[in-house]
Scaffold this motif. Structure first.
Motif, PDB file in Angstrom:
ATOM      1  N   GLN A 723       0.825  -1.202   0.000  1.00  0.00           N
ATOM      2  CA  GLN A 723       0.000   0.000   0.000  1.00  0.00           C
ATOM      3  C   GLN A 723       0.860   1.254   0.000  1.00  0.00           C
ATOM      4  O   GLN A 723       0.577   2.229  -0.698  1.00  0.00           O
ATOM      5  N   ALA A 724       1.980   1.207   0.784  1.00  0.00           N
ATOM      6  CA  ALA A 724       2.887   2.361   0.803  1.00  0.00           C
ATOM      7  C   ALA A 724       3.498   2.569  -0.591  1.00  0.00           C
ATOM      8  O   ALA A 724       3.678   3.714  -1.039  1.00  0.00           O
ATOM      9  N   PHE A 725       3.796   1.465  -1.287  1.00  0.00           N
ATOM     10  CA  PHE A 725       4.333   1.538  -2.648  1.00  0.00           C
ATOM     11  C   PHE A 725       3.334   2.239  -3.575  1.00  0.00           C
ATOM     12  O   PHE A 725       3.698   3.138  -4.343  1.00  0.00           O
ATOM     13  N   CYS A 726       2.067   1.834  -3.491  1.00  0.00           N
ATOM     14  CA  CYS A 726       1.039   2.459  -4.330  1.00  0.00           C
ATOM     15  C   CYS A 726       0.893   3.943  -3.987  1.00  0.00           C
ATOM     16  O   CYS A 726       0.775   4.797  -4.885  1.00  0.00           O
ATOM     17  N   ASN A 727       0.899   4.250  -2.693  1.00  0.00           N
ATOM     18  CA  ASN A 727       0.772   5.653  -2.283  1.00  0.00           C
ATOM     19  C   ASN A 727       1.918   6.491  -2.835  1.00  0.00           C
ATOM     20  O   ASN A 727       1.725   7.622  -3.284  1.00  0.00           O
ATOM     21  N   SER A 728       3.131   5.916  -2.808  1.00  0.00           N
ATOM     22  CA  SER A 728       4.308   6.677  -3.242  1.00  0.00           C
ATOM     23  C   SER A 728       4.259   6.990  -4.731  1.00  0.00           C
ATOM     24  O   SER A 728       4.934   7.916  -5.197  1.00  0.00           O
ATOM     25  N   ARG A 733      -5.282   5.722  -4.244  1.00  0.00           N
ATOM     26  CA  ARG A 733      -6.740   5.686  -4.372  1.00  0.00           C
ATOM     27  C   ARG A 733      -7.161   5.310  -5.801  1.00  0.00           C
ATOM     28  O   ARG A 733      -8.199   5.734  -6.299  1.00  0.00           O
ATOM     29  N   LEU A 734      -6.325   4.483  -6.435  1.00  0.00           N
ATOM     30  CA  LEU A 734      -6.605   4.055  -7.810  1.00  0.00           C
ATOM     31  C   LEU A 734      -7.957   3.345  -7.931  1.00  0.00           C
ATOM     32  O   LEU A 734      -8.757   3.682  -8.816  1.00  0.00           O
ATOM     33  N   PRO A 735      -8.284   2.354  -7.071  1.00  0.00           N
ATOM     34  CA  PRO A 735      -9.581   1.667  -7.225  1.00  0.00           C
ATOM     35  C   PRO A 735     -10.760   2.635  -7.116  1.00  0.00           C
ATOM     36  O   PRO A 735     -11.735   2.536  -7.878  1.00  0.00           O
ATOM     37  N   GLU A 736     -10.669   3.582  -6.159  1.00  0.00           N
ATOM     38  CA  GLU A 736     -11.761   4.532  -5.986  1.00  0.00           C
ATOM     39  C   GLU A 736     -11.937   5.394  -7.230  1.00  0.00           C
ATOM     40  O   GLU A 736     -13.063   5.661  -7.663  1.00  0.00           O
ATOM     41  N   PHE A 737     -10.811   5.820  -7.825  1.00  0.00           N
ATOM     42  CA  PHE A 737     -10.892   6.634  -9.028  1.00  0.00           C
ATOM     43  C   PHE A 737     -11.516   5.843 -10.180  1.00  0.00           C
ATOM     44  O   PHE A 737     -12.377   6.358 -10.912  1.00  0.00           O
ATOM     45  N   LEU A 738     -11.090   4.598 -10.362  1.00  0.00           N
ATOM     46  CA  LEU A 738     -11.623   3.770 -11.448  1.00  0.00           C
ATOM     47  C   LEU A 738     -13.124   3.555 -11.279  1.00  0.00           C
ATOM     48  O   LEU A 738     -13.881   3.564 -12.254  1.00  0.00           O
ATOM     49  N   SER A 739     -13.536   3.375 -10.029  1.00  0.00           N
ATOM     50  CA  SER A 739     -14.955   3.155  -9.755  1.00  0.00           C
ATOM     51  C   SER A 739     -15.751   4.435  -9.992  1.00  0.00           C
ATOM     52  O   SER A 739     -16.789   4.418 -10.664  1.00  0.00           O
ATOM     53  N   ALA A 740     -15.246   5.565  -9.444  1.00  0.00           N
ATOM     54  CA  ALA A 740     -15.968   6.830  -9.569  1.00  0.00           C
ATOM     55  C   ALA A 740     -16.058   7.285 -11.025  1.00  0.00           C
ATOM     56  O   ALA A 740     -17.039   7.919 -11.429  1.00  0.00           O
ATOM     57  N   SER A 741     -15.061   6.946 -11.822  1.00  0.00           N
ATOM     58  CA  SER A 741     -15.043   7.361 -13.241  1.00  0.00           C
ATOM     59  C   SER A 741     -15.775   6.370 -14.137  1.00  0.00           C
ATOM     60  O   SER A 741     -15.786   6.538 -15.369  1.00  0.00           O
TER      61      SER A 741
END
Length: 1225
Positions: A723-728, A733-741
């Motif tokens: 998770q820290a790797f993804c944040n860096s 918040r990639l899944p949330e963006f994909l869902s919201a879009s």
């Protein structure tokens, strides 16, 4: 015939009923009747197959075949009944029954008539050869006499004899025929006996076995065939079809025996003269057959001097040279690509192949050619052919010229000297990149290429070979006359560059294309000059007997090179593609042709530092090309720094000042800044005029940046968890963006524009990824290691300095690798998401890629589409997966580079376990394409390990790698097979083909690594001289460590079943080669005798693997020799193999014959395993072969490509129930 002597099947009467011959006719009619339904045809076919197994089938078949009142198809079926008995039941017949069957066939041959359809007569001749392979020279001693009697009967009887002679030659000598292979020695000696005139045998083979008693008469078949050809050519062959056909078949029979008959016999009966007479007649089919005869002679290996004079030199007489040239010119007379005479064009191509063979003989034995030979005429013939508008016609002779021109005698002959200008002109003109021409081009060369070569990959491979040969000719010609050739070539280039846009509008960024006409013109000239410079450098390295004159020429040439280069550096090229090619050319001049002229190097460096083309994001392709130009400038600057380090060190302060200015420029991006740092680093590192302490202190200052970046606490935290790797990376918040879009709800992502928030996130991901220390590390590692020999002073200093960095760098690097691979692991890291969002993530991770010969759009169109979709949903997905892929592959490159420091890397005691876990812990989640990249770096890691550290380093690496390869390759091939079975008409065939192609490449690379690991010869072939001295071969370690060998063997067993012929052949040969290591009883030997043997037998019995049968049979033979019991019990468990005595008899024969006779070993195995429920798998495989392509073996060699699946077969192969699953119990 006595009924008791008539052969009957030993397996009794099937289904307890007799076969009514009238039913056979009804069944045949049902099959051919258009009104029959499929069920009727199926039952009729089953009935006819069953009838062949009837005890009286041979007698019934003979009766049907002889009855000329019956329909032809019924008589043909009768012949197939006889064929079945000969092929599958011969061993069950007594000698008397075998004689009766043979007499049936001889009688049928004697009774053929002119009214019989050709296919019936050919079938009778085929049966004759089948019987001959089984009994000629053993029970059948008078076959030659019977053939002669037939020969003297009629033209259609001669046709039967010609078929028999051609087929026996092919199957005994030229092809891998199983039945002939069982008796290859006896049959081979018998053929030599009956084909060769007695006088030749007596004189040249006096010690041969004279007790064969198989020949009839003294003349032999070679003489009879030549006499018959003469007779045919004396008749009205143009109007008498039977005579013309007889002449063609006679030539075919001659062609089949030319590769093996003794050369003295060819000379004695004057085959060359007869073939030339046939070449001189105005009938194309006869001319083609005549050239085939000559080629069969001239492609023989190892003709001795006397044989060369007798067989080759007759073609150099003035009459025969004139004949060749006249026939060739005749093929050109009305050659029109739009209305091509196919037969004449084939003859033209074959004449070119013949010209190649004759030319190579001149190169090999010029001093053996007698006086009076028309060598000027032959050279003119070769010169004419090489200029043919068809590159496929031209290439064999072009290839020949590359070798001829290396012969001093040829090169310095007056006639060849006069051709030099024309050869140079032709080769320079044909270095154009034809593969980028549009398909609908009306260029004559392209039209011929479209006619000759069907697939894009083959065309690319062919054109690559053609260009290579053109470059070779230019290379040799420059070596011969460097001053004159270079003057001509540079003048031609100057003229082209000065008139680039004479026929085109001036360059505009909005009109940029990678392959515009001006770009292609420049590319051609650059390629010509590159080839010429290679020749010049070779000339330099071999200065002759006049050193002062050679030195004068060298100085003059260098002056002209520098003058030409400086003139070019005055020019400005607005097209980034042209500018890139010019800079690469100037780099070659500076670093290779002008290595002692630092002032030119400095001028060139200044030119690169000032090349600035305006970047224009409005035109994505142009903007990408400008970036690529900047990258090329950086690379070429670094090459200059490596070559001229001392000279650049003398002006270092001014260089550093200029570079610092460039780095301070806000338009310079981070990649360029790092490249400039590397440039300065290389000067310091490679110069010899700086004391070591000062040198290392300056280098350490730069490397401290790397060290600090990797141990930075913020960076360490950023790789502490997934998770820290993804944040860096800005993806927290990639899944949330994909869902919201609503990515899930959009069908075509490339058509959906990205919102401003999405574009901001996209930019954030790219910006965050730049903060990783990967690029700086890669750049300085490359600067520290490229073009450095191990042990040099510069290498030693780099190793010492990097030894301080490696322990600091590795922990976080391994974390980075692990997370970048885990990003693709849906099950581990994305399983908490709803299933529909997991599918979106999976789609985000799916690469777009283009493949030659498979993708439906051009390469340029593909890149334009990708470049044009950056601000869409697809562009966003590409940014996500591309960023992670870049991290992964940059990390791989760093690991690869660290292997250069040997003990400082491999000697870290606790490295292997964490390294294996980082590389292979999540490797199962990678696609085959990405796993191929991991395989490449793993191969370097394994092969680079010093021999003394193998025990510490290799076990974890090899176990992890082959565990993942075995899992991935077996799983993906299963999925491909399932796709083929279940696919429908509307499936995306292109995607399937891409998937299978990439899987083939991964499989091929994997089995190549296995071959290297298990065979020291393969390993040493890949190493340079210094590496070979390091220690024992890696295979010694692997065979001593069972825990390392076992995962490799498990993988090998999987690969025996993959549907890729080349990979199967590679792995089977590797296994066959290591068998002698396991003579003693052990678990590994049992694994060979059980699991590997089972898979080898399954593959042997599948039609797909027909082209691997020779290698599979050799492997099976080798395994049978390992153990007396296990292979026997497995073979006996096969369907239809219950006859213990037959199996034991074959196994005993296998063990008794010479083990070095591979052909006989294979033949016995193929014979032993030839039938499953009466169906010969070997023969079924033969019937499954695709129709032969129209390309000759010559053409194939110029179009060969690395294995890739460019076609996919739908549906299932006609399976053999019970074979694939026969070992389940």
């Amino acid at each position: 015939m006595d009924a008791s002597a008539a052969p009957q099947h030993a397996n009794g009467q099937p289904n307890g009923h007799t076969t009514d011959l009238s039913q056979v006719l009804h069944a045949l009619q049902a099959i051919y009747d258009p009104s029959s339904n499929n069920d009727t045809r199926r039952r009729a076919t089953e009935f006819l197959e069953e009838a062949k197994r009837h005890p009286e089938a041979p007698s019934h078949g003979h009766t049907l075949a002889c009855d000329q009142t019956q329909p032809a198809q019924l008589r043909h079926y009768g012949l197939t009944m006889l064929e079945f008995s000969i092929r599958y039941n011969w061993e069950d017949f007594s000698e008397e029954q075998g004689n009766a069957l043979r007499n049936y066939v001889v009688g049928l041959a004697q009774n053929v008539s002119a009214e019989d359809p050709v296919y019936l007569r050919n079938k009778v001749a085929q049966l004759w050869t089948e019987v001959a392979k089984r009994s000629w020279g053993a029970e059948w001693m008078n076959m030659d006499e019977q053939l002669v009697e037939l020969w003297q009967t009629s033209l259609h009887h001669q046709a039967v004899v010609l078929y028999v002679l051609e087929t026996l030659s092919e199957e005994i000598f030229n092809r891998e025929d199983t039945t002939a292979g069982l008796r290859s020695s006896d049959l081979g000696r018998a053929c030599v006996e009956i084909f060769t005139p007695t006088a030749v045998l007596t004189e040249h083979l006096p010690t041969r076995d004279k007790s064969l008693n198989v020949r009839y008469g003294d003349e032999g078949w070679l003489k009879r065939l030549c006499d018959n050809l003469s007779w045919c050519l004396s008749q009205d062959y143009q109007n008498q079809g039977a005579v013309k056909l007889n002449a063609i078949k006679t030539l075919n029979a001659l062609r089949a025996c030319m590769p093996w008959v003794i050369p003295k016999a060819i000379a004695a009966v004057q085959v060359i003269d007869h073939a030339c007479k046939a070449l001189g007649v105005p009938v194309v089919e006869l001319q083609v057959a005549a050239v085939d005869v000559m080629q069969a002679i001239y492609t023989r290996h190892h003709l001795h001097d006397e044989e060369f004079v007798e067989l080759v030199c007759p073609m150099f007489t003035p009459d025969n040279v004139s004949l060749l040239r006249n026939v060739y010119n005749w093929t050109l007379a009305d050659m029109n690509i739009n209305e091509l005479d196919e037969q004449k064009y084939i003859l033209c191509k074959k004449l070119s192949e013949l010209a190649n063979s004759l030319g190579l003989f001149i190169e090999q034995k010029p001093q053996q050619i007698p006086e009076g030979s028309d060598l000027p005429g032959i050279f003119q013939f070769l010169f004419d052919v090489v200029r043919n508008p068809s590159l496929v016609v031209s290439i064999p002779v072009l290839h020949c010229w590359t070798k001829l021109l290396r012969s001093r005698i040829v090169r310095e002959s007056t006639v060849v000297t006069q051709m030099v200008g024309g050869l140079l002109e032709t080769c320079c003109a044909r270095l154009v990149r034809y593969e980028v021409f549009p398909e609908d081009s009306d260029d004559i060369t392209i039209l011929f290429l479209n006619e000759d070569i069907d697939t894009v990959p083959e065309r690319h491979a062919f054109l690559g070979n053609y260009r290579r040969f053109c470059a070779d000719v230019i290379d040799v010609l420059v070596r011969r006359t460097p001053v004159e050739a270079m003057e001509h070539i540079l003048a031609q280039a100057t003229s082209t560059l000065q008139s680039l846009y004479n026929e085109y509008p001036p360059f505009q960024p909005q009109n940029f294309t990678k392959h515009s006409a001006p770009v292609l013109k420049v590319d051609t000239q650059v390629t010509v000059i590159d080839a010429a410079l290679k020749g010049y450098l070779k000339w330099l390295s071999t200065h002759g007997d006049e050193p002062q004159e050679d030195e004068r020429k060298r100085t003059a040439l260098e002056d002209s090179f520098e003058q030409w280069g400086r003139q070019l550096l005055q020019a400005r090229f607005d097209d980034p593609e042209i500018a890139k090619k010019i800079i690469q050319l100037m780099s070659t001049f500076s670093t290779k042709a002008l290595p002692d002229r630092p002032t030119f190097a400095l001028s060139f460096l200044e030119y690169m530092l000032t090349v600035r083309l305006a970047d224009n994001p409005a035109y994505p392709q142009y903007a990408d090309a400008v970036k690529d130009l900047e990258r090329i400038c950086s690379l070429e600057m670094q090459k200059l720094a490596m070559k001229f380090a001392d000279d650049f060190m003398n002006v270092y302060e001014s260089l550093e000042r200029k570079v610092n200015e460039m780095m301070a420029d806000p338009t310079t991006d981070d990649r360029q800044r790092m490249a400039y740092q590397a440039f300065l680093f290389i000067i310091i590192h490679r110069c010899s005029n700086l004391d070591r302490e000062s040198q290392e202190n300056r280098m350490r200052q730069l490397l401290t940046q790397v060290k600090d970046a990797w141990q930075n606490s913020e960076f360490t935290n950023s790789v502490s968890s997934f998770q820290a790797f993804c944040n860096s990376l800005g993806m927290g918040r990639l899944p949330e963006f994909l869902s919201a879009s609503n990515f899930r709800g959009v069908q075509d992502w490339s058509e959906q524009p990205l919102s401003s928030d999405g574009q901001a996130m996209q930019a954030s991901i790219l910006e965050h990824s730049q903060h990783l220390p990967l690029r700086l590390t890669k750049t300085l590692l490359a600067a520290s290691t490229e073009k450095l020999r191990d042990g040099s002073a510069a290498y030693e200093s780099a190793a010492r300095l990097w030894a301080e960095v490696i322990p600091v760098l590795l922990p976080n690097l391994l974390q980075l690798v692990s997370h970048a691979q885990a990003f693709n692991d849906i099950e581990t890291n994305w399983s908490h998401l709803p299933p529909e969002l997991q599918q979106v993530i999976q789609r985000v991770l799916t690469d777009r890629f283009w493949q030659a010969g498979i993708s439906t759009e051009s390469r340029d169109d593909f890149f334009a589409r990708v470049s044009g979709s950056k601000s869409t949903y697809e562009g966003f997905a590409s940014t996500v997966r591309g960023t992670v892929r870049q991290i992964r592959e940059s990390s791989y490159y760093i690991l690869y580079s660290l292997t250069r420091f040997k003990d400082f890397f491999y000697g870290i005691a606790d490295l292997p376990g964490p390294l294996s876990q980082a590389l292979f812990g999540h490797a199962h989640a990678l696609t085959a394409h990405h796993l191929s990249v991991l395989l490449t770096v793993s191969t370097h890691l394994i092969e680079g390990c010093p021999s003394r550290l193998r025990g510490q380093f290799l076990p974890a690496m090899i176990q992890g790698l082959f565990r993942e390869l075995n899992s991935k390759i077996s799983k993906e091939w299963d999925e491909v097979s399932q796709q083929v079975v279940t696919s429908g008409e509307n499936d995306n065939l292109t995607d399937e083909m891409k998937t299978e192609s990439i899987l083939r490449q991964l499989t091929s690379s994997s089995v190549t690594l296995v071959a290297v690991l298990l065979d020291s010869r393969q390993e040493f072939a890949r190493l340079d001289g210094d590496q070979r001295k390091e220690g024992p071969p890696i295979c010694d370690f692997i065979f001593s460590a069972t825990e390392v060998l076992e995962p490799i063997l498990l993988f090998c067993n999987t690969c025996i079943r993959v549907r890729d012929t080349r990979s199967v052949n590679t792995i089977v040969r590797a296994l066959r080669m290591i068998l002698p290591r396991f003579k003693e009883k052990s678990p590994i030997r049992d694994y060979f005798c059980n699991e590997i043997l089972k898979n080898a037998i399954i593959s042997l019995h599948e039609p797909y693997f027909v082209d691997s049968q020779k290698d599979l049979a050799s492997l099976i033979a080798g395994i049978i020799h390992l153990d007396d019991e296990i292979p026997r019990s497995i073979i006996l468990s096969l369907p239809g193999m219950g006859d213990h005595s037959r199996v034991d008899k074959k196994l005993a024969k296998l063990r008794s014959v010479n083990r070095t006779d591979d052909r006989q070993q294979r033949s016995i195995v193929l014979d032993l395993l030839s039938s499953v429920r009466g169906v010969s798998i070997h023969e079924q495989g033969k019937m499954e072969r695709a129709k032969p392509k129209k390309k000759s073996a010559f053409q194939e060699q110029y179009m060969s490509i690395e294995p890739s699946a460019n076609t996919i077969v739908r549906g299932t192969s006609p399976g053999l129930e019970g074979v694939a699953g026969m070992f389940d119990a």
